[in-house]
Enzyme design. Structure first.
Site, PDB file in Angstrom:
ATOM      1  N   ASP A 118      65.251  -9.129  10.460  1.00 21.73           N
ATOM      2  CA  ASP A 118      64.276  -9.392  11.511  1.00 21.73           C
ATOM      3  C   ASP A 118      63.448  -8.108  11.743  1.00 21.73           C
ATOM      4  O   ASP A 118      63.013  -7.478  10.795  1.00 21.73           O
ATOM      5  CB  ASP A 118      65.012  -9.889  12.771  1.00 21.73           C
ATOM      6  CG  ASP A 118      64.084 -10.381  13.864  1.00 21.73           C
ATOM      7  OD1 ASP A 118      63.495 -11.460  13.707  1.00 21.73           O
ATOM      8  OD2 ASP A 118      63.945  -9.674  14.872  1.00 21.73           O
ATOM      9  N   ASP A 158      65.475 -20.688   7.787  1.00 19.42           N
ATOM     10  CA  ASP A 158      64.784 -19.842   8.761  1.00 19.42           C
ATOM     11  C   ASP A 158      63.348 -20.347   8.921  1.00 19.42           C
ATOM     12  O   ASP A 158      62.607 -20.430   7.938  1.00 19.42           O
ATOM     13  CB  ASP A 158      64.788 -18.407   8.258  1.00 19.42           C
ATOM     14  CG  ASP A 158      64.233 -17.413   9.275  1.00 19.42           C
ATOM     15  OD1 ASP A 158      63.753 -17.846  10.345  1.00 19.42           O
ATOM     16  OD2 ASP A 158      64.277 -16.205   8.990  1.00 19.42           O
ATOM     17  N   HIS A 174      67.874 -18.285  10.870  1.00 17.24           N
ATOM     18  CA  HIS A 174      67.366 -16.920  10.967  1.00 17.24           C
ATOM     19  C   HIS A 174      68.484 -15.905  11.163  1.00 17.24           C
ATOM     20  O   HIS A 174      68.465 -14.826  10.558  1.00 17.24           O
ATOM     21  CB  HIS A 174      66.376 -16.834  12.130  1.00 17.24           C
ATOM     22  CG  HIS A 174      65.824 -15.463  12.334  1.00 17.24           C
ATOM     23  ND1 HIS A 174      64.995 -14.856  11.420  1.00 17.24           N
ATOM     24  CD2 HIS A 174      66.019 -14.555  13.328  1.00 17.24           C
ATOM     25  CE1 HIS A 174      64.675 -13.648  11.853  1.00 17.24           C
ATOM     26  NE2 HIS A 174      65.288 -13.441  13.002  1.00 17.24           N
TER      27      HIS A 174
END
Length: 312
Positions: free
Chosen positions: A125, A255, A283
């Site tokens: 991320d 994701d 995710h």
């Protein structure tokens, strides 16, 4: 006189740390460590021995995200994971802006203070641009990369990023995050596709953000999707300093944010790569597929880092 000196010294020492009640120690059975960095009190864990593996989180998570990875790999690696100022168990200095560039500077200082060398960097991320930016400024310290569902280039103009950035990075998104803790209570569980988060796990993610004021770090990051375009463009240009490194791509295929397009871009940027698709993972791959991640790292590491494959 001596008593007065001792009293002044005591006042300057950090207050003893007591773990908050919302953190279940059985889920996070690590020693809490702290560094004073540029006015921040940065929390981190440093477990095991062996080649250093630095793990960087995104939003709205903290080092707790890596707990299962650390527990499984600390027999083979020196597993290090920090919390950015304002996240997890770290505290930020007054006036800190919680921007991605600023977090990258904190990570850079952290690596320098611990003098981490021959380092494998694991990112996810927002940890991707944060960690890769710090790494590109010190490529001599790096040994390998582990990349999981992230991005490292400007995304302005791409429809899904524009929509997300304008919605969640605008006034509406800021309201949701500051008032309702939306990213923690809704987005995190919704984007964990295979695992069912227990009440104790949810409490550990929500614990650092009990008030609107404490949620500012979470609310700032969605603004950076479009607002940090210049920083991301600079980062993209600097990745050539890292392109020689062996890279393991760990990619959740469910994701909604970072998809096959982003994975394929990283594959092109890092020719010496291996890709493992984490089937069914959303995710938050560390929650959905911790065993698969550990197995992939163990399988990849001996071949990727053997002397014949290392680039100086």
């Amino acid at each position: 006189m001596l008593a007065s000196v001792k009293k002044i010294a005591a006042l300057r020492e950090p207050a003893p740390f007591e773990r908050p009640a919302w953190l279940d120690g059985s889920l996070y059975p690590f020693t809490d460590r702290f560094l004073e960095l540029d006015g921040h009190r940065v929390h981190y864990v440093d477990e095991g021995s062996g080649p250093p593996l630095l793990m960087l989180h995104g939003n709205p998570s903290w080092s707790f995200l890596y707990r299962k990875i650390i527990a499984s790999l600390r027999g083979s690696f020196r597993c290090i994971a920090l919390d950015y100022p304002g996240f997890g168990l770290s505290t930020a200095r007054s006036g800190y802006d919680f921007r991605i560039r600023s977090h990258a500077e904190v990570v850079e200082r952290f690596v320098e203070r611990l003098d981490l060398r021959d380092l494998t960097l694991m990112v996810h991320d927002w940890g991707g641009p944060i960690g890769l930016s710090a790494a590109a400024r010190h490529p001599e310290r790096l040994r390998a990369l582990v990349l999981g569902n992230t991005v490292a280039w400007r995304v302005n103009g791409k429809p899904r990023y524009e929509i997300f950035g304008r919605l969640m990075g605008g006034a509406f998104g800021r309201f949701l995050n500051l008032r309702l803790n939306f990213f923690v209570k809704v987005m995190l569980p919704a984007n964990t596709k295979k695992a069912r988060l227990s009440a104790a796990v949810k409490a550990a993610y929500a614990g650092p953000f009990p008030t609107p004021e404490s949620r500012v770090p979470v609310a700032v990051m969605p603004e950076e999707v479009l607002g940090a375009g210049d920083f991301l463009e600079e980062l993209h240009a600097s990745l050539s300093k890292l392109e020689h490194l062996p890279a393991l791509l760990l990619w959740g295929d469910r994701d909604i944010a970072f998809r096959s397009e982003e994975r394929e871009t990283f594959e092109a940027l890092f020719p010496d790569h291996q890709t493992v698709i984490l089937e069914g993972a959303g995710h938050f791959i560390q929650e959905d597929a911790p065993a698969a991640i550990v197995a992939a790292i163990r399988d990849w590491w001996p071949l990727a880092t053997k002397e014949g494959n290392r680039h100086e």
